[in-house]
Design an enzyme around this catalytic site. Structure first.
Site, PDB file in Angstrom:
ATOM      1  N   TYR A 197      21.186  22.086   8.198  1.00 30.89           N
ATOM      2  CA  TYR A 197      22.165  21.081   8.605  1.00 30.89           C
ATOM      3  C   TYR A 197      22.738  21.398   9.979  1.00 30.89           C
ATOM      4  CZ  TYR A 197      26.292  24.060   7.608  1.00 30.89           C
ATOM      5  OH  TYR A 197      27.242  25.050   7.621  1.00 30.89           O
ATOM      6  N   HIS A 224       8.894  26.463  -6.666  1.00 32.03           N
ATOM      7  CA  HIS A 224       9.456  27.143  -5.497  1.00 32.03           C
ATOM      8  C   HIS A 224       8.609  26.929  -4.248  1.00 32.03           C
ATOM      9  CE1 HIS A 224      11.746  29.058  -8.643  1.00 32.03           C
ATOM     10  NE2 HIS A 224      12.448  29.762  -7.766  1.00 32.03           N
ATOM     11  N   LYS A 271      20.887  27.617  10.093  1.00 29.39           N
ATOM     12  CA  LYS A 271      22.030  26.870   9.532  1.00 29.39           C
ATOM     13  C   LYS A 271      21.557  26.206   8.230  1.00 29.39           C
ATOM     14  CE  LYS A 271      26.024  24.267  11.332  1.00 29.39           C
ATOM     15  NZ  LYS A 271      27.053  25.133  10.784  1.00 29.39           N
ATOM     16  N   GLU A 286      30.755  37.562  11.866  1.00 29.50           N
ATOM     17  CA  GLU A 286      31.360  36.259  12.162  1.00 29.50           C
ATOM     18  C   GLU A 286      32.341  35.921  11.058  1.00 29.50           C
ATOM     19  OE1 GLU A 286      28.537  32.986  11.998  1.00 29.50           O
ATOM     20  OE2 GLU A 286      27.378  33.960  10.425  1.00 29.50           O
ATOM     21  N   LEU A 312      25.433  32.998  12.883  1.00 32.21           N
ATOM     22  CA  LEU A 312      25.043  31.673  13.354  1.00 32.21           C
ATOM     23  C   LEU A 312      25.356  31.590  14.850  1.00 32.21           C
ATOM     24  CD1 LEU A 312      24.033  28.887  12.212  1.00 32.21           C
ATOM     25  CD2 LEU A 312      26.341  28.150  12.733  1.00 32.21           C
TER      26      LEU A 312
HETATM   27  N1  PDD Z   1      30.285  25.702  10.599  1.00 33.16           N
HETATM   28  N2  PDD Z   1      29.307  30.556  11.785  1.00 33.16           N
HETATM   29  C1  PDD Z   1      29.223  29.884  10.612  1.00 33.16           C
HETATM   30  C2  PDD Z   1      28.816  30.629   9.397  1.00 33.16           C
HETATM   31  C3  PDD Z   1      29.519  28.500  10.580  1.00 33.16           C
HETATM   32  O1  PDD Z   1      29.412  27.843   9.414  1.00 33.16           O
HETATM   33  C4  PDD Z   1      29.943  27.848  11.768  1.00 33.16           C
HETATM   34  C5  PDD Z   1      30.290  26.393  11.804  1.00 33.16           C
HETATM   35  C6  PDD Z   1      30.016  28.586  12.957  1.00 33.16           C
HETATM   36  C7  PDD Z   1      30.429  27.966  14.261  1.00 33.16           C
HETATM   37  O2  PDD Z   1      29.392  27.199  14.843  1.00 33.16           O
HETATM   38  P1  PDD Z   1      29.688  25.953  15.785  1.00 33.16           P
HETATM   39  O3  PDD Z   1      30.564  26.421  16.877  1.00 33.16           O
HETATM   40  O4  PDD Z   1      28.348  25.529  16.269  1.00 33.16           O
HETATM   41  O5  PDD Z   1      30.357  24.911  14.929  1.00 33.16           O
HETATM   42  C8  PDD Z   1      29.687  29.944  12.925  1.00 33.16           C
HETATM   43  C9  PDD Z   1      30.461  24.271  10.559  1.00 33.16           C
HETATM   44  C10 PDD Z   1      31.569  23.736  11.389  1.00 33.16           C
HETATM   45  C11 PDD Z   1      30.488  23.828   9.100  1.00 33.16           C
HETATM   46  O6  PDD Z   1      29.699  24.369   8.338  1.00 33.16           O
HETATM   47  O7  PDD Z   1      31.274  22.930   8.745  1.00 33.16           O
END
Ligand code: PDD
Length: 290
Positions: free
Chosen positions: A31, A100, A146, A184, A208
């Site tokens: 996603y 799977h 992601k 993170e 990520l």
């Molecule tokens: N999530 N790390 C993780 C695990 C994340 O889920 C996200 C963002 C980020 C930040 O990435 P970015 O700056 O590209 O949004 C880092 C989104 C916002 C979500 O899952 O809703």
């Protein structure tokens, strides 16, 4: 609310997918979350590039060219209310008998995009900062993908909510005598400020690669803010002058309490205020230029 599902624009109530969808059965999909300001998708190239990286990571062909994605995204923005939105874009390996292994021959992927109002953090939160807890990073070793399979992130973030906090900062145990280090947040990237310098963990398979993270480092470079990308030992987050959290929906926030103790002065710091203001300018300039 109008959504996009497999080539059609539909009211969300009419959107249906099969219970055999591999996203539902296995969490087999990826996603993106893309912020939209003044009806324009922010950093779309970066998001589409990361989407390709995620699709490559799960060996799924990209169902659309970047030009086709751009058309779908712009059409969906136009069909939904609100100047500022956030798009949730989701692709799964499609509908197949439960097994799977990948369906062979491949089946059509499921492609879903929805828009929600983008509610950036209110002024009170910018002034107070947020609280965070720390926890062991118990996720897999491909956190650069992601993936829609977010159960570890869900459980880790719920730990923060249960503690009355906004985010959980993740600590990966070191291997082979290596020190534990920070990766993170459960749903965000984390920066440390120490002695006026902005420190960011390196983009590797354990985090990520955030689009907001990239913007913050670009802003630091263009504005002469000292910064360094390197592994951050767990001990450093507890000795930080400031801690910052970034994501597409939260933009940049100060973490002012960690595990119940104040971070630095316990108030959002100077570098946070500077970066937050520069981020708002950057956004405005990019949107004006489009
Ligand atoms: N999530 N790390 C993780 C695990 C994340 O889920 C996200 C963002 C980020 C930040 O990435 P970015 O700056 O590209 O949004 C880092 C989104 C916002 C979500 O899952 O809703």
């Amino acid at each position: 609310m109008t959504i996009y599902l497999n080539g059609q624009y539909l009211p969300i109530e009419e959107a249906k997918i099969s219970v055999l969808d591999r996203g539902f059965i296995f969490g087999d999909g990826v996603y993106e979350v893309i912020p939209v300001y003044s009806r324009k998708a922010f950093r779309l190239d970066g998001h589409l590039q990361r989407l390709q990286h995620s699709l490559d990571g799960i060996k799924l062909d990209n169902p659309h060219s970047n030009a086709a994605w751009t058309r779908i995204i712009n059409e969906l923005i136009a069909r939904n209310a609100g100047e500022d939105q956030y798009l949730y874009l989701h692709i799964t390996r499609g509908v197949a008998k439960r097994d799977h292994a990948f369906p062979n021959p491949p089946v059509a992927p499921t492609v879903f995009v929805m828009s929600n109002p983008l509610l950036t953090p209110p002024a009170e939160l910018l002034h107070s900062g947020v609280c965070a807890i720390s926890a062991q990073d118990n996720r897999w070793l491909r956190c650069d993908i992601k993936a829609i399979a977010l159960l570890p992130n869900v459980l880790l973030r719920q730990m923060a909510v249960d503690a009355g906090c906004a985010e959980t900062i993740l600590i990966r145990a070191g291997t082979g005598g290596e020190e534990a280090f920070m990766t993170e947040g459960a749903a965000s990237n984390i920066f440390v400020v120490k002695n006026g310098k902005l420190l960011a963990p390196p983009k590797d398979h354990l985090m990520l690669p955030g689009i907001t993270y990239d913007v913050i480092l670009e802003i630091a470079s263009t504005n002469g803010i000292p910064h360094e990308v390197r592994r951050i030992a767990a001990a450093e987050i507890f000795a930080a002058d400031e801690l910052l959290l970034t994501s597409s929906t939260k933009e940049v926030l100060a973490i002012t309490t960690l595990d119940g103790k104040p971070v630095g002065t316990g108030k959002p710091g100077q570098l946070f205020s500077k970066l937050h203001a520069l981020y708002q300018d950057f956004k405005r300039d990019v949107m004006r230029a489009k």
